[in-house]
Scaffold this active site. Structure first.
Site, PDB file in Angstrom:
ATOM      1  CG  HIS A 151      34.090  26.735  61.438  1.00 54.53           C
ATOM      2  ND1 HIS A 151      34.392  25.418  61.311  1.00 54.53           N
ATOM      3  CD2 HIS A 151      34.210  27.082  60.232  1.00 54.53           C
ATOM      4  CE1 HIS A 151      34.863  25.448  60.152  1.00 54.53           C
ATOM      5  NE2 HIS A 151      34.402  26.174  59.434  1.00 54.53           N
ATOM      6  CD  GLU A 173      38.036  23.313  60.734  1.00 56.18           C
ATOM      7  OE1 GLU A 173      37.618  24.451  60.501  1.00 56.18           O
ATOM      8  OE2 GLU A 173      38.456  22.356  60.483  1.00 56.18           O
ATOM      9  CG  ASP A 181      35.711  29.977  54.628  1.00 56.29           C
ATOM     10  OD1 ASP A 181      36.358  29.776  55.490  1.00 56.29           O
ATOM     11  OD2 ASP A 181      34.856  28.826  54.500  1.00 56.29           O
ATOM     12  CG  ASP A 241      32.432  29.008  57.527  1.00 55.83           C
ATOM     13  OD1 ASP A 241      33.547  29.468  57.628  1.00 55.83           O
ATOM     14  OD2 ASP A 241      32.241  27.813  57.287  1.00 55.83           O
ATOM     15  CG  HIS A 274      41.641  26.006  59.831  1.00 54.56           C
ATOM     16  ND1 HIS A 274      40.781  25.127  59.274  1.00 54.56           N
ATOM     17  CD2 HIS A 274      42.794  25.466  60.128  1.00 54.56           C
ATOM     18  CE1 HIS A 274      41.466  24.027  58.938  1.00 54.56           C
ATOM     19  NE2 HIS A 274      42.641  24.238  59.412  1.00 54.56           N
ATOM     20  CG  ASP A 334      37.677  27.970  60.479  1.00 49.34           C
ATOM     21  OD1 ASP A 334      37.199  29.153  60.279  1.00 49.34           O
ATOM     22  OD2 ASP A 334      38.011  27.284  59.592  1.00 49.34           O
ATOM     23  CG  ASP A 394      39.621  26.969  55.763  1.00 46.63           C
ATOM     24  OD1 ASP A 394      39.318  26.704  54.478  1.00 46.63           O
ATOM     25  OD2 ASP A 394      39.081  26.090  56.617  1.00 46.63           O
ATOM     26  CD1 TRP A 428      34.261  21.209  60.693  1.00 51.16           C
ATOM     27  CD2 TRP A 428      34.259  20.698  58.421  1.00 51.16           C
ATOM     28  NE1 TRP A 428      33.273  21.566  60.177  1.00 51.16           N
ATOM     29  CE2 TRP A 428      32.988  21.401  58.768  1.00 51.16           C
ATOM     30  CE3 TRP A 428      34.455  19.957  57.150  1.00 51.16           C
ATOM     31  CZ2 TRP A 428      32.129  21.264  57.854  1.00 51.16           C
ATOM     32  CZ3 TRP A 428      33.450  20.305  56.156  1.00 51.16           C
ATOM     33  CH2 TRP A 428      32.230  20.873  56.750  1.00 51.16           C
ATOM     34  CE  LYS A 480      30.681  25.813  58.528  1.00 51.05           C
ATOM     35  NZ  LYS A 480      30.813  25.187  57.205  1.00 51.05           N
TER      36      LYS A 480
END
Length: 420
Positions: free
Chosen positions: A263, A226, A297, A295, A287, A260, A327, A185, A228
Site C-alpha cells: 500500500h 489501514e 498482492d 498493490d 499485512h 500493508d 494479504d 480499510w 493505501k
C-alpha cells in the site's frame, strides 16, 4: 530423509552455538507466534453475498479451477492448507464472508450469529479468528466514497457497519479466548484531479470517531486502521492515506496502525517504517504481501523485504507487540498452494531473522565498527538456517521441503477437480 534432517539439524545447532544462538530456543519462540491466514485467497475475494464482481480497486487475475464456492468448501480448503504449515495459527476473515442460511442481512445489520459457523470451526481446530470490515463490492460503495461520503445516508450505513464489525470481533475474542484484530480499510478516493482533499478527510475522521466510540475490552478486540497510496479508480487521491491514519492512530491509544506491504509507493518498503511507528505506538498490525509494481498482492515469497520485516521485529524485540497477517490473492495458481507457499515463507523468514546474533551486530554498530557489521551480516546469510527450518517442519509433523506439493496435488485431484 528423517535421519538426514536430524543429523543436519545437529550440525546446524553446533554451528549457531559458535555465534551465540540457541536454535532450540529459537524454535520455541517461533511456535508461540501465530500468523493470520487470510480466507479470501481461497475464493478470489468474492465472499458469500453473491457479489458479481470486485470493486474498490481490488482485482484478482487468473481462473485456476477449483475455487471455493461456499463456507464449507472454503473452510475445508483452509484446513488442508493449515495441515501443511508448521505451528498453530489464526484465520483472517472479511465481513463479506457472513453466512445467512437463506436470511440475508445487509452489512449494516450483521451480527455475531452470521459468523457462528466460523467460530464453531475455529473452536474445533483450536485457532483464533481476526476480522476485516468490508467497504467494497457493495451498491453503497459504487460512488467511490464510504465513510468519507458527503451523502449522509451512505455515510451512516457504513458507520453502522463498522460498529457492528467491532462487536463481531469482540464475539470472536470472547468465544475463542484469543484477541481478535479488527482491521478497517476503505477504498475511498478519486480517479482524477481532486479539488477538495480536506473535506472527505474531515468526514472520515468524524466517521471513525463514531465507529470507535464504544470501548471494547482489548482482551477480546483490538482495532486497526489501514492506509493505501492509490488504487484502481483512486489513482489521484486516496482519503485514507498513510499520513491520515498515522495521525489518527497517534491520537488514539486504543487504535493500531496497519502497514500493508503493497500500500505504498513502489520504492517504499514497510520494513523501514516499523521502528518509526513503534516510537509512538506500542502495537502494530502488518499485512504481509508482495507488490509487483503496484498493490497487486502477489503470493509472499522468501525475498529480501520479507526477511527485512522479520529482522526488524527480531532486532527490536517486537514480535510480542506485532500482529502478523497475510494479504494476497492469486487465482492463476492452485489457491491452497498459494496459502502454503506464503505461510511457510513467512514462518521461514521468522526463523531466519531469529538465528541472527543481534547483540553481536549491535555491539559492532555501537562501537563504530561498520566493517565488521557488514562483513558479519553477509557471512550469517550462508549459515545453515534451512536445516533448522527443515527440522522445525519435521518436529511439527508437517511435510519437509517440497513434499507438501504432493498432498496438494492429491487434494486437487480428489476434491478441487470435482467443483464445477
Amino acid at each position: 530423509m528423517e535421519k538426514f534432517i536430524l543429523e543436519n539439524y545437529k550440525i546446524a545447532k553446533k554451528m549457531y552455538e559458535t555465534i551465540g544462538v540457541d536454535t532450540d530456543e529459537v524454535l520455541e519462540r517461533v511456535k508461540k507466534i501465530p500468523v493470520s491466514m487470510h480466507c479470501w485467497q481461497g475464493d478470489d475475494v468474492m465472499g458469500f453475498e453473491g457479489a458479481g464482481e470486485l470493486t474498490g480497486g481490488i482485482q484478482t487475475t487468473g481462473n485456476y479451477p477449483g475455487k471455493a464456492r461456499n463456507g464449507e468448501e472454503l473452510r475445508c480448503d483452509m484446513e488442508k492448507a493449515l495441515s501443511l504449515i508448521p505451528g498453530t495459527h489464526k484465520v483472517n476473515i472479511h465481513a463479506s464472508y457472513a453466512e445467512f442460511d437463506g436470511n440475508k442481512a445487509d452489512r449494516d445489520q450483521l451480527t455475531p450469529a452470521h459468523f457462528e459457523k466460523w467460530v464453531a470451526w475455529a473452536k474445533k481446530n483450536g485457532i483464533g479468528l481476526d476480522f476485516n470490515e468490508t467497504y467494497f463490492s457493495h451498491p453503497k460503495s459504487e460512488s467511490g466514497l464510504t465513510l468519507s461520503s458527503g451523502d449522509e445516508e451512505i455515510r451512516r450505513f457504513w458507520i453502522e457497519h463498522g460498529k457492528r464489525c467491532r462487536k463481531i470481533g469482540e464475539y470472536f475474542g470472547r468465544e475463542l479466548g484469543q484477541t481478535c484484530v479488527t482491521n478497517l480499510w476503505i477504498p475511498d478516493g478519486y480517479k482524477d484531479i481532486t479539488v477538495d482533499k480536506l473535506g472527505p478527510r474531515m468526514r472520515l475522521k468524524k466517521s471513525l470517531d463514531e465507529v470507535f466510540a464504544e470501548k471494547i475490552d482489548s482482551a477480546y478486540n483490538i482495532d486497526s486502521v489501514e492506509s493505501k497510496v492509490f488504487g484502481i479508480g483512486s489513482e489521484s487521491y486516496v482519503v485514507g492515506s498513510h499520513e491520515f491514519y498515522m495521525g489518527y492512530a497517534a491520537q488514539h491509544d486504543d487504535v493500531m496502525l496497519t502497514l500493508d506491504a503493497g500500500h505504498f509507493h513502489p520504492t517504499e518498503v514497510i520494513s523501514g517504517k516499523i521502528s518509526s511507528i513503534f516510537t509512538f505506538k506500542n502495537k502494530l498490525l502488518l499485512h504481509v504481501s508482495r507488490p509487483v509494481r503496484w498493490d497487486s498482492d502477489h503470493v509472499v515469497i522468501f525475498d529480501d523485504e520479507l526477511c527485512a520485516i522479520m529482522q526488524e521485529l527480531n532486532r527490536n524485540d517486537l514480535f510480542g507487540k506485532t500482529y502478523i497477517a497475510l494479504d494476497f490473492f492469486d487465482a492463476s495458481i492452485n489457491r491452497i498452494a498459494a496459502w502454503v507457499i506464503g505461510m511457510r515463507n513467512t514462518i521461514k523468514a521468522m526463523i531466519f531473522a531469529m538465528l541472527e546474533p543481534v547483540e553481536t551486530l549491535k555491539k559492532a554498530e555501537a562501537e563504530g565498527d561498520f566493517t565488521s557489521r557488514l562483513a558479519l551480516l553477509e557471512e550469517y546469510k550462508s549459515y545453515p538456517f534451512s536445516a533448522v527450518w527443515d527440522y522445525y517442519c519435521q518436529a511439527m509433523g508437517v511435510p519437509v521441503k517440497e513434499s507438501w506439493l504432493n498432498e496438494v496435488r492429491t487434494y486437487e485431484r480428489d476434491v478441487l477437480a470435482k467443483r464445477i
